[in-house]
Design a protein around this motif. Sequence first.
Motif: not given
Length: 700
Positions: A215-223
Amino acid sequence: MEEATLLNTLKEYFGYDSFRPLQKKVIDSVFAGKDNLVIMPTGGGKSICYQLPAILLPEITLVISPLIALMKDQVDGLTANGVPAAYLNSSQQEADRQAIFQKIDKKELKLLYVAPESLQFIDKVLTEGKISLIAIDEAHCISSWGHDFRPAYTQLGYLKNRFPSTPVIALTATADKATRSDIAQQLNIPKAKKHVASFDRKNLSLEVRPGIKRFEQIANFVKNRKKESGIVYCLSRKTTEEVAAKLKAKGFKAEAYHAGLNHEDRITIQDEFINDEKQIICATVAFGMGIDKSNIRWVIHYNMPKNLEGYYQEIGRAGRDGLPSDTLLFHSYADVVQLQRFASNAANEEVQLAKLDRMKQYSEALTCRRKILLNYFGELKQEDCGNCDICQNPPAFFDGTVIAQKALSCIFRLKGSEPISTIIDVLRGSQNEAVLSKNYQKLPTYGVGKDISWHHWQQYIIQLINIGYAEVAFHKNNHLQLTKAAKNVLFEGEKVRLAEVPDRKTVQEENKGSLKKKDNSLFEKLRQLRLKIAKEEEIPAYLIFNDATLKEMEKERPMTDDEFLQINGVGRQKMQDYGYRFIKEIIAFSKEKREQKPAKKGNTHKITEELYKEGLSVEEIAKKRNLANTTIFSHLLKLYKDGENIDLHQFVSKADLEAIKKAKKDLDNPGSLKTYFEHFEEAIGYETLKVALRILEKEE
């Protein structure tokens, strides 16, 4: 049919001035009365191949489609374009069905969509003279070799027997060789003309990451993508809801979509996504079939898909407008175990497990990912794509021609009748039952690869499959067979570059450091500047400079107007509009790097602890201290044991931790790390095992 008539119909009903590659050939073949099998990737324009002929043919076109939602979307789209169409399914009232039958009698309909389960409703109504064309959409569903087998499809072969003079067109976005052949046989159209479009979607970037802190990676990806549409595909309904809730909490317009929602909610969410009112859909794999949204900019797979066909079809929903789009796949040992469980006891269990194995190999590949995908679908490519994570961060290569010749020669000697495990046993001179019972010890290739370990042979042969010199025959007990390209290596002197197989420890160390290593890069700073300018000018970021241009800026560091103009993607106008701001950012970054003083050398745990608390990754600490990653890792393990505030959980996924915890209980005498390593068939590396066992030791 005259070309002018076809083009006029195309423009009038579909709004296009010209046909896409293959569409015209397929349509001409339909009008010639021939059967056709069309393999055309998502977004390639399959529907027009039967919808346009349907408008011009004298009688009705029958379309078999697997999903009610898909049928509804197609019919709505046709109706909006002025084409009379309808669909029949079991949820309709009898009065609605009768109204449709009346329209058929009056020749007021051009296309009738029916689910395979609902064919009995039209049995009495349709006679041979009333059907001009039969279209089977999502035709891979008929094959047990396919990735989405549906038993209801297996009855469709009778349609050709009943209407022998009516042309049949079978269409699918993804099918390997075995599936294509099976579709034609089962539909009783063995002589169907095969049309296979290119599977090469150059605008899609391909990236795979380990499934740690997803999730941390996804949040960073979409920010930095808040105005872009994207899909996060998950294995379970629960995961879709969890990920959507977390994204909402961070301010993203996200919704979960799965079969557990009621019909009205699914339609609402789907419409909001299509109309850009919702940016992110967290969905199970059912979402996307028939969704004609061209500006989906990214697709993330939270969990590993069960096969390459499904994966390709799902990433194909991004970038259908041809613009650059990103795909990201997370993979983990736990996903593989879960998918193996799903496949167990299925009618085609062996095929499903073999295809899952190819999916796993793709995830762990050292070869250009696009090349693997294209070769899998029979579109052999020799050159690398340059738009995947392997091409952008290539492994070390060596001249593997002799290794390749040994492996390919062994496959040839075994006449393509053995799986990869037996091929390796023969190469290594094994004396087990599988080899000796068939007298394989007498083959010239027996024992020619004794000096190479079993694991390395496995990785080299997988590379040869990925490159396109060999293929897995799923319909023949997963035997390995040579492709046409193999003869160039065996007889024409073609050289083969193989990637060095890294130690599993090295791979894990690199992965652990990768989460943070790009945060402060020049590329990231240039990307932030591009986003800022895009917001100021209210234009898409890619219209300023694409990522490839930013990458070149990062590499070349242009600091004058003339140097900036040499960068690919920079023209005179863009130099005038944006040059000053980008050059200023590059100069500032370079100055900052020069001013950073190297850290003092030392071997104490405390220096490592201080750097860790500053937020540096293992890799960054190692680089700063000029020490090995393993040394820094051992510091963190000791600090954790000593009671310091070290978060070891970031280095091991929850699923892997649970699996190791269970193994610790199940194994009679766990003993060394090697026992665990072998228990997990080398799928979980030593560093992960060390971390997990240290955490469990402290918990106990």
